[in-house]
Design a protein around this motif. Structure first.
Motif: not given
Lengths: 314, 252
Positions: A33-36, A39-41, A65, A82, A277, A279-280, B217, B219, B221
């Motif tokens: 839930g903090t890196v999807g 792909n984005e990160i 959601g 979420i 958190t 990672n955000f 974030c 972007f 995530i």
């Protein structure tokens, strides 16, 4: 002098750890839930340098959601609700797994469900995917009625989920525990008895925040899950509590912002840890924490980071 | 999308707690397009914890500017930054305005701090096209005209310009809008955007709005910033799918 040179002339540090049969090059895991789905990160950090990536909770069917507002910042933390927005198992297998295949890291699939059968069915469907190296079962999402929290508070249900999920996969099964219970070790014990490979602790703490002028909740769901540095002392205590009572690998989670926090979790009993958190705020935190731990071990003359686990002195 | 430690080269108060902060950030300057935003770390400690999203206000050479209003801890910290300080910036993020499609006059509609993305956009409108800037605020002190051209003003209390809100001003100046083919670009509080959308749908004007939502974030995530989609089931994310949307895509 580069890190490689230091390694050659002085000492080697083995950062690798094991969760069941899954070997991680370092104990850094990126929390669900903090890196999807990565792909984005991956534009902002090198996932090849991370021990494991835990994907956003996937459920049998897609979920859109909760309506806004989904998040609110609190003192040194944040509340989120979420609502398990995700693409569903089929889309996950078709479009998300192929992208994740390119990285030299362990991909752990987090599963959320609204019935025990659904946990089993999701695991059964995803288990043949080679890219997925382990499962993390989310029995503790506080933000949707069917998010699993009703299971997470019921020892019998946790036992049944662990047993039945283990029966449909050869891969390690990690059960993500709720801190919103009176005796978290009892849950870890049940997981251990039913053959679960590890527990991750803790999921978010239930919290809320109100606007004093409108007297309305700041998030649509009224309550949300509290994460971030604000929860670290609680999370550390829960990990320690499990470590002292149950013999099962623990993945520590809760407010880790830097390598010092990570080392603290390992000392109180974590084999590996997840960062969420942070990672955000700093998407490259995982790599920085891995480097920081390497330096720490070198300075402290710790050859294997796994020796740090549960090394507390009380 | 990158993270840079940018040096603050200028910080000025435009008045009424509205600040403009300019940083040296060549890579972000090169990649940015009007309507995009950056997520800025406003504290060295864990409080405030999250980055704060700001529209890119202006890009000049290697320099990027952000306009902000001092509202809470985060923006207060930002207002205390000094020339030479480093600022941790993630950006550029999101999708900007489509300013090169088929129209003769660009019509900007800004409410309060909604003026922030328009100086950058003003400079990017292709040569030979006309510009009209409708700017609204509660009172004269709330009007922000920085970097904007051909301004028409409205205040709720009538202390400056047209008395009423900015959409009522659009309605009053409709003749002006019908002189050529227009495209409307709007940014401001959600109730204003909703009214702009209604106005544009009523007259069939093409319109893009820059939306906002609390986010972590910036972007994609955290999934924290949903906006209800109009052209599909479910939600878009303000950070990744927006913040600029055509009015036909989202429910405001």
């Amino acid at each position: 002098m580069t890190k490689k040179d230091v390694e050659n002339v002085e000492t080697t540090v083995d950062l690798s750890v094991k969760i069941g049969s899954m070997k991680l090059k370092n104990p850094v895991m990126l929390a669900s839930g903090t890196v999807g789905y990565g792909n984005e990160i991956s534009n902002l950090t090198d996932l090849n340098r991370i021990g494991a990536v835990v994907t956003k909770s996937v459920s049998l069917k897609p979920r859109k959601g909760n309506p806004p507002q989904r998040i609110v910042e609190t003192a040194s933390g944040m509340l989120n609700a979420i609502g398990l927005a995700n693409v569903g198992v089929e889309e996950f297998i078709r479009t998300k797994i192929p992208f994740l295949r390119q990285f030299d890291t362990n991909i752990v699939c987090n599963i959320a469900a609204s019935s025990i059968d659904e946990y089993v069915e999701c695991t059964r469907m995803i288990s043949p995917e080679e890219t997925i190296k382990a499962f993390e079962i989310n029995i503790s999402c506080p933000n949707v009625k069917e998010g699993g929290l009703m299971f997470g508070h019921d020892l019998k249900a946790v036992a049944e989920i662990t047993r039945r999920v283990k029966a449909v996969t050869d891969k390690p099964v990690i059960i993500k525990l709720s801190p919103n219970v009176s005796d978290i070790a009892a849950f870890a014990k049940v997981v251990s008895e039913e053959g679960g490979d590890a527990v991750s602790a803790i999921n978010t703490l239930v919290g809320t925040s109100f606007n004093i002028y409108t007297r309305r909740p700041k998030i649509f769901n009224v309550t949300g899950g509290l994460s971030g540095p604000a929860i670290k002392p609680v999370a550390l205590a829960k990990v320690l509590e499990i470590k002292r009572k149950v013999d099962i690998p623990i993945i520590g989670i809760g407010g880790i912002m830097n390598w010092q926090d990570a080392a603290e979790f390992m000392i109180v009993g974590a084999t590996a840890f997840e960062i969420g958190t942070v990672n955000f705020i700093n998407p490259n935190a995982g790599v920085e924490i891995s480097d920081g731990l390497w330096e720490y071990c070198r300075k402290m003359n710790i050859r294997k980071i796994s020796d740090l686990t549960g090394s507390y002195v009380i | 999308m990158i993270i840079v430690n940018a040096e603050v080269s200028e910080i000025v108060e435009l008045g009424n707690s509205i600040f403009l902060i300019k940083v040296h950030a060549p890579k972000i300057a090169r990649e940015s397009t009007p309507g995009q935003f950056c997520n800025i770390k406003v504290s060295e400690s864990n409080f405030p914890l999250l980055r704060r999203p700001f529209s890119i206000c202006e890009v000049k050479g290697d320099f990027v500017s952000f306009m902000f209003n001092v509202l809470g801890e985060g923006t207060r910290n930002l207002a205390h930054k000094k020339v030479g300080d480093a600022l941790d910036i993630l950006g550029p993020l999101g999708n900007g305005f489509k300013f090169d499609d088929d129209y003769e006059t660009a019509v900007f509609v800004a409410g309060g701090l909604g003026a922030a993305p328009f100086p950058f956009l003003t400079g990017k409108i292709p040569e030979g096209r006309k510009l009209l800037s409708f700017i609204g605020g509660r009172s004269e002190k709330d009007l922000i005209t920085y970097g904007m051209k051909n301004t028409l003003l409205s205040t709720d209390d009538g202390t400056k310009g047209f008395k009423g809100n900015v959409v009522e001003l659009l309605e009053a100046k409709k003749e002006l809008l019908d002189e050529s083919k227009i495209k409307v670009f709007a940014c401001g509080p959600t109730p204003m955007l909703r009214a702009v959308k209604e106005f544009c749908l009523k007259y069939g004007y093409n319109c893009e709005v820059s939306t906002e939502c609390a986010m972590a974030c910036g972007f994609g995530i955290c999934q924290g910033c949903p906006i209800q989609a109009e052209d599909k089931e479910g939600y878009y994310l303000v950070c990744k799918d927006g913040p600029v949307f055509n009015i036909n895509k989202v429910v405001l």
